[in-house]
Design a protein around this motif. Structure first.
Motif, PDB file in Angstrom:
ATOM      1  N   UNK A 777       0.850  -1.197   0.000  1.00 49.75           N
ATOM      2  CA  UNK A 777       0.000   0.000   0.000  1.00 49.75           C
ATOM      3  C   UNK A 777       0.881   1.240   0.000  1.00 49.75           C
ATOM      4  N   UNK A 778       1.121   1.790  -1.185  1.00 44.74           N
ATOM      5  CA  UNK A 778       1.980   2.977  -1.300  1.00 44.74           C
ATOM      6  C   UNK A 778       1.256   4.216  -0.789  1.00 44.74           C
ATOM      7  N   UNK A 779      -0.077   4.076  -0.625  1.00 44.38           N
ATOM      8  CA  UNK A 779      -0.847   5.233  -0.159  1.00 44.38           C
ATOM      9  C   UNK A 779      -0.821   5.346   1.353  1.00 44.38           C
ATOM     10  N   UNK A 780      -0.298   4.312   2.002  1.00 53.05           N
ATOM     11  CA  UNK A 780      -0.181   4.299   3.462  1.00 53.05           C
ATOM     12  C   UNK A 780      -1.532   4.574   4.148  1.00 53.05           C
ATOM     13  N   UNK A 781      -2.581   3.949   3.630  1.00 51.46           N
ATOM     14  CA  UNK A 781      -3.910   3.985   4.268  1.00 51.46           C
ATOM     15  C   UNK A 781      -4.736   5.201   3.945  1.00 51.46           C
ATOM     16  N   UNK A 782      -4.231   6.127   3.070  1.00 51.09           N
ATOM     17  CA  UNK A 782      -4.990   7.346   2.797  1.00 51.09           C
ATOM     18  C   UNK A 782      -6.284   7.058   2.044  1.00 51.09           C
ATOM     19  N   UNK A 783      -6.294   5.982   1.219  1.00 48.46           N
ATOM     20  CA  UNK A 783      -7.489   5.670   0.431  1.00 48.46           C
ATOM     21  C   UNK A 783      -8.317   4.542   1.064  1.00 48.46           C
ATOM     22  N   UNK A 784      -8.101   4.323   2.337  1.00 43.80           N
ATOM     23  CA  UNK A 784      -8.899   3.311   3.039  1.00 43.80           C
ATOM     24  C   UNK A 784      -8.384   1.899   2.843  1.00 43.80           C
ATOM     25  N   UNK A 785      -9.218   0.955   3.231  1.00 45.01           N
ATOM     26  CA  UNK A 785      -8.820  -0.440   3.216  1.00 45.01           C
ATOM     27  C   UNK A 785      -9.444  -1.228   2.061  1.00 45.01           C
ATOM     28  N   UNK A 786     -10.280  -0.593   1.255  1.00 43.71           N
ATOM     29  CA  UNK A 786     -10.948  -1.280   0.150  1.00 43.71           C
ATOM     30  C   UNK A 786     -10.117  -1.123  -1.125  1.00 43.71           C
ATOM     31  N   UNK A 787      -9.056  -1.893  -1.229  1.00 45.35           N
ATOM     32  CA  UNK A 787      -8.125  -1.802  -2.359  1.00 45.35           C
ATOM     33  C   UNK A 787      -8.804  -2.124  -3.684  1.00 45.35           C
ATOM     34  N   UNK A 788      -9.845  -3.022  -3.641  1.00 42.46           N
ATOM     35  CA  UNK A 788     -10.461  -3.495  -4.874  1.00 42.46           C
ATOM     36  C   UNK A 788     -11.188  -2.396  -5.635  1.00 42.46           C
ATOM     37  N   UNK A 789     -11.343  -1.228  -5.045  1.00 42.08           N
ATOM     38  CA  UNK A 789     -11.989  -0.128  -5.772  1.00 42.08           C
ATOM     39  C   UNK A 789     -11.134   0.339  -6.965  1.00 42.08           C
ATOM     40  N   UNK A 790      -9.823   0.128  -6.858  1.00 42.91           N
ATOM     41  CA  UNK A 790      -8.928   0.534  -7.948  1.00 42.91           C
ATOM     42  C   UNK A 790      -8.104  -0.641  -8.489  1.00 42.91           C
ATOM     43  N   UNK A 791      -7.621  -1.500  -7.596  1.00 41.77           N
ATOM     44  CA  UNK A 791      -6.752  -2.603  -7.976  1.00 41.77           C
ATOM     45  C   UNK A 791      -7.572  -3.813  -8.416  1.00 41.77           C
ATOM     46  N   UNK A 792      -6.958  -4.666  -9.209  1.00 41.58           N
ATOM     47  CA  UNK A 792      -7.611  -5.876  -9.698  1.00 41.58           C
ATOM     48  C   UNK A 792      -6.816  -7.068  -9.217  1.00 41.58           C
ATOM     49  N   UNK A 793      -7.449  -8.249  -9.251  1.00 39.96           N
ATOM     50  CA  UNK A 793      -6.809  -9.450  -8.741  1.00 39.96           C
ATOM     51  C   UNK A 793      -5.734  -9.985  -9.674  1.00 39.96           C
ATOM     52  N   UNK A 794      -5.751  -9.527 -10.934  1.00 44.46           N
ATOM     53  CA  UNK A 794      -4.744 -10.015 -11.886  1.00 44.46           C
ATOM     54  C   UNK A 794      -3.346  -9.598 -11.451  1.00 44.46           C
ATOM     55  N   UNK A 795      -3.231  -8.349 -10.995  1.00 45.72           N
ATOM     56  CA  UNK A 795      -1.950  -7.842 -10.484  1.00 45.72           C
ATOM     57  C   UNK A 795      -2.231  -6.649  -9.593  1.00 45.72           C
TER      58      UNK A 795
END
Length: 807
Positions: A777-795
């Motif tokens: 997490x390069x954002x260090x928690x600034x964008x919350x804990x729901x990574x799937x809003x931007x990231x995908x499971x492929x990579x």
């Protein structure tokens, strides 16, 4: 675990995986969420089912084709209820209730498809709740079935369609079928008698409806005769409004009133010639005429009321002046002798109805009674109606003391000193007291022995006249030896031997009071008889030839005990270890002769090694009562129980009677751990180190701890992945068996890459991306804990720009 089901499940999962592998790679990323069922859908559903097209479970159940009809009924409740109630088209058509819905109504044929396929020309309307009859057969469908509505919603009540044809304007209600029929609307008929409370009879049948219902006014039509026939009432209302009592519907002028039937006063003889107004001067309903003769014939009563109001007792309706009273016929007292010459007022001083004269002689001749009431009130027993003091007759044989023997020659004055006859005593002793040589030791009933023919003549039979016949020594016994005291009344001597022979009882009452069971009246001490077989110890075998004194040392016979052991104590080689029931084995024919069948006489069958055992190996303790042994194996083999009670007391479930340690049997499938796969051929000692079998744990990890390459990081539920066929064979589908589906880069990860902690019970791993990718997490928690809003499971480093913009 069922191996067949296991194989089937593995095959189904493998096929499903292959199919998914073939379909999913060619699909876009946004199609990955679609279910297998949607991908396999044969085509679009009809327009009516479009809203549930993505909910396959509404109509289909996995591996359950027959459940489809039940699921159809869950939505189409009206049709399902028609089938259950046998109504409507679906409930009335023969055989339709047993068919599946899909035989007639298919789906997945497109939005515009017609799956009802109703043929209006060939449809049989008899299969509905409204069969077409009469004029309805020529009616077109659209006249009853409105466009845009279901056929089932068509109206079936006559008035709902024929309201415009109702010329009565609802004055006859809305039940058109009372008059009209399905044959034709104009073909109307009405049964006035059945459908109203006023049946039409006689002349009423010929009347037109308007005669009673003007302007078709049918409500609250009066039903009383006077409401219509008031103008025809020639009585001008004087006889009330209940015309039906005299007039009939057949003809108004034909009067049919029966005075005898309709009233309680029938008109006979002179009364039948009178006119109604001679008696009825007003309204008969309100007048309430009295029926007694005196109310009409008061002026004709020459007795001036002295004989009461019951004129009919003497007069009749034929002619008033003719008297028809007969004292012999009409009363219970016939006039004869001097009574026939008496005048009525000699006896009747008042009104006969109220006077109630008594008819007994004593009521009038009380003053003439010289007996002062002793002879009762039935004077006619001696006196008659011709002359009171003459021709007197009396039958002494009807009294308590009939005259027989010497009494018949005695004069009346010899016993009756005055007219009070009942003062004379009838007891023999009152006259013959000086001749009583018994001095009161016999009862006062002298006539039981003595005869009226002469005092010295006696006739008494003790056997017939008492309940104690004199036999044996009793015959020559003097009466006064038994009858010793004076009696004022009846003699009541005891008939029991013991009451006289109590001093002769050497048994001291042990044998009871029935001496006659052994002794007789001939000789008390000799000629003694006794049947020992009637006691609780009948004599059989050697007991029949021994003398009484061998067992009975004194006359107190009941002190003797009847148990075998009481006499044969010294002959018991078992030393009481077989109990006190010697008779089970030994015979009265001889102590050494014995017979005992363990199989038949006990509830424990001797089998195997038990047949050869000596009795005393099992029967070890001396007993003072009946023999009672433990029948369960555990009772004897408790010391041989190497399981120390863990397996319970039912040893026979595994062991048998042939040999205790060998030939044991046990069905492991009846336990909580049935043996399948490799477990079925594993030796018992591999799992059960000692004989305490229940101490062994049944979890996989308890035996396969060394085989656990995951080092507890996947928890103790080994059977989730591994099978009993072999430890190296395993099957686990992360997508179907967990709530976290492996997509993208997750597919190639090693299990231990996510499962890093040791787990003692249930596996609980967070499904949030951040729980594993916190270091990424390069954002260090600034964008919350729901990574799937931007990231995908492929990579994880790859970002979905569109998804990023939406969020």
């Amino acid at each position: 675990m069922n191996l067949n089901f296991l194989k089937y499940s593995v095959t189904a999962k493998i096929l499903g995986g292959i199919l998914l592998g073939m379909l999913l790679p060619g699909l876009p990323d946004n199609a990955n969420a679609e279910s297998l069922e949607q991908l396999l859908m044969p085509g679009p559903v009809i327009e009516g089912h479009a809203n549930i097209e993505n909910e396959c479970s509404k109509c289909h159940s996995l591996f359950e084709k027959k459940s489809q009809t039940r699921q159809c009924g869950n939505c189409h409740k009206t049709v399902a209820e028609d089938i259950r109630q046998s109504r409507g088209f679906h409930g009335l058509k023969p055989g339709l209730a047993k068919k599946e819905c899909r035989y007639c109504h298919t789906d997945h044929e497109g939005r515009e498809a017609d799956i009802i396929k109703l043929d209006l020309e060939a449809f049989d309307h008899r299969l509905t709740d409204f069969a077409l009859k009469g004029g309805h057969r020529a009616v077109k469908c659209e006249q009853c079935h409105a466009s845009g509505k279901k056929f089932k919603e068509a109206r079936v009540v006559c008035f709902s369609c024929h309201e415009g044809d109702d010329r009565h304007q609802k004055r006859l209600g809305t039940t058109c079928s009372d008059c009209h029929s399905e044959k034709a609307w104009s073909d109307a008929s009405f049964n006035h008698s059945k459908k109203t409370k006023f049946p039409l009879k006689g002349s009423h049948r010929k009347l037109h409806c308007d005669s009673c219902h003007p302007n078709e006014n049918y409500k609250k039509t009066p039903t009383t005769c006077v409401s219509c026939h008031l103008l025809n009432d020639i009585h001008h209302g004087e006889l009330g409004e209940k015309c039906g009592k005299c007039h009939r519907p057949e003809r108004w002028k034909s009067v049919g009133f029966d005075h005898g039937r309709n009233t309680k006063f029938p008109l006979k003889e002179s009364h039948a010639k009178l006119k109604c107004k001679n008696c009825h001067h007003g309204n008969p309903e309100k007048e309430k005429l009295k029926k007694e003769c005196v109310y009409c014939h008061q002026d004709d009563d020459e007795h001036k009321g002295s004989f009461g109001k019951e004129c009919k007792s003497c007069h009749n309706s034929r002619t008033w002046g003719q008297v028809v009273f007969n004292h012999d016929r009409d009363t219970k007292f016939k006039l004869s002798g001097s009574h026939a010459r008496r005048q009525c007022h000699d006896c009747h001083k008042g009104i006969p109805e109220k006077e109630k004269l008594k008819s007994q002689c004593f009521d009038c001749h009380k003053m003439d009674d010289v007996h002062k009431g002793q002879e009762g009130m039935k004077c006619d027993k001696c006196h008659n109606q011709n002359a009171w003091r003459e021709d007197v007759k009396f039958d002494h044989g009807k009294t308590r003391f009939p005259l027989t023997g010497n009494h018949n020659r005695t004069t009346c004055e010899g016993c009756h000193l005055g007219a009070e006859y009942k003062n004379a005593s009838i007891e023999c002793v009152d006259c013959h007291l000086k001749q009583d040589y018994h001095r009161g030791r016999m009862p006062v009933k002298c006539d039981k022995c003595h005869s009226p023919k002469g005092w010295e003549f006696t006739e008494f039979q003790h056997g017939k006249q008492t309940e104690f016949a004199l036999k044996g020594a009793h015959k020559s016994t003097d009466c006064h030896l038994c009858h010793t005291r004076r009696y004022n009344k009846e003699v009541k001597l005891s008939q029991k031997c013991i009451d006289c022979h109590q001093q002769d009882d050497v048994h001291k009452s042990q044998q009871g009071k029935e001496c006659g069971k052994c002794h007789n009246q001939g000789n008390w001490e000799k000629e003694v008889k006794f049947d020992h077989n009637l006691t609780r110890f009948p004599l059989i075998g050697l007991h029949t030839i021994i003398t009484c004194e061998d067992c009975h040392l004194s006359s107190e016979f009941k002190n003797i005990k009847s148990g075998c052991v009481d006499c044969h104590k010294n002959n018991d080689p078992h030393k009481k270890r077989l109990g006190t029931g010697c008779g089970l084995c030994h015979s009265p024919e001889g102590w050494s002769l014995w017979k005992f069948e363990h199989q038949r006489q006990t509830e424990f069958q001797l089998k195997g090694v038990h047949k050869k055992l000596d009795c005393l190996l099992c029967h070890t303790e001396p007993l003072n009562t009946e023999l009672k042994m433990e029948k369960a194996c555990y009772g004897c083999h408790k010391a041989d129980d190497i399981h120390k009670g863990e397996e319970g007391k039912y040893c026979q479930e595994c062991h048998n009677e042939t040999t205790w340690e060998e030939e044991t049997r046990f069905d492991h499938d009846l336990t909580s751990f049935p043996l399948i796969g490799i477990h079925a051929i594993t030796a018992c000692e591999n799992c059960h180190v000692s004989s305490q079998f229940k101490s062994v744990e049944s979890t996989c990890v308890s035996c396969h701890r060394q085989d656990d390459t995951h080092k507890k990081r996947l928890g103790p539920r080994c059977e989730t992945c591994h099978t009993p066929n072999h430890w190296s064979l395993w099957e686990f589908n992360h997508n179907s068996q967990t709530r976290f589906k492996l997509n993208g880069a997750h597919k190639g990860l090693d299990c231990l890459g996510c499962h890093r902690q040791e787990v003692e019970t249930k596996i609980e791993v967070s499904q949030l991306c951040i729980s594993c990718h916190q270091a990424d997490d390069v954002h260090r928690g600034k964008f919350g804990r729901q990574c799937e809003r931007c990231h995908v499971a492929k990579s994880f480093k790859e970002i979905n720009i569109q998804r990023w913009r939406d969020n």
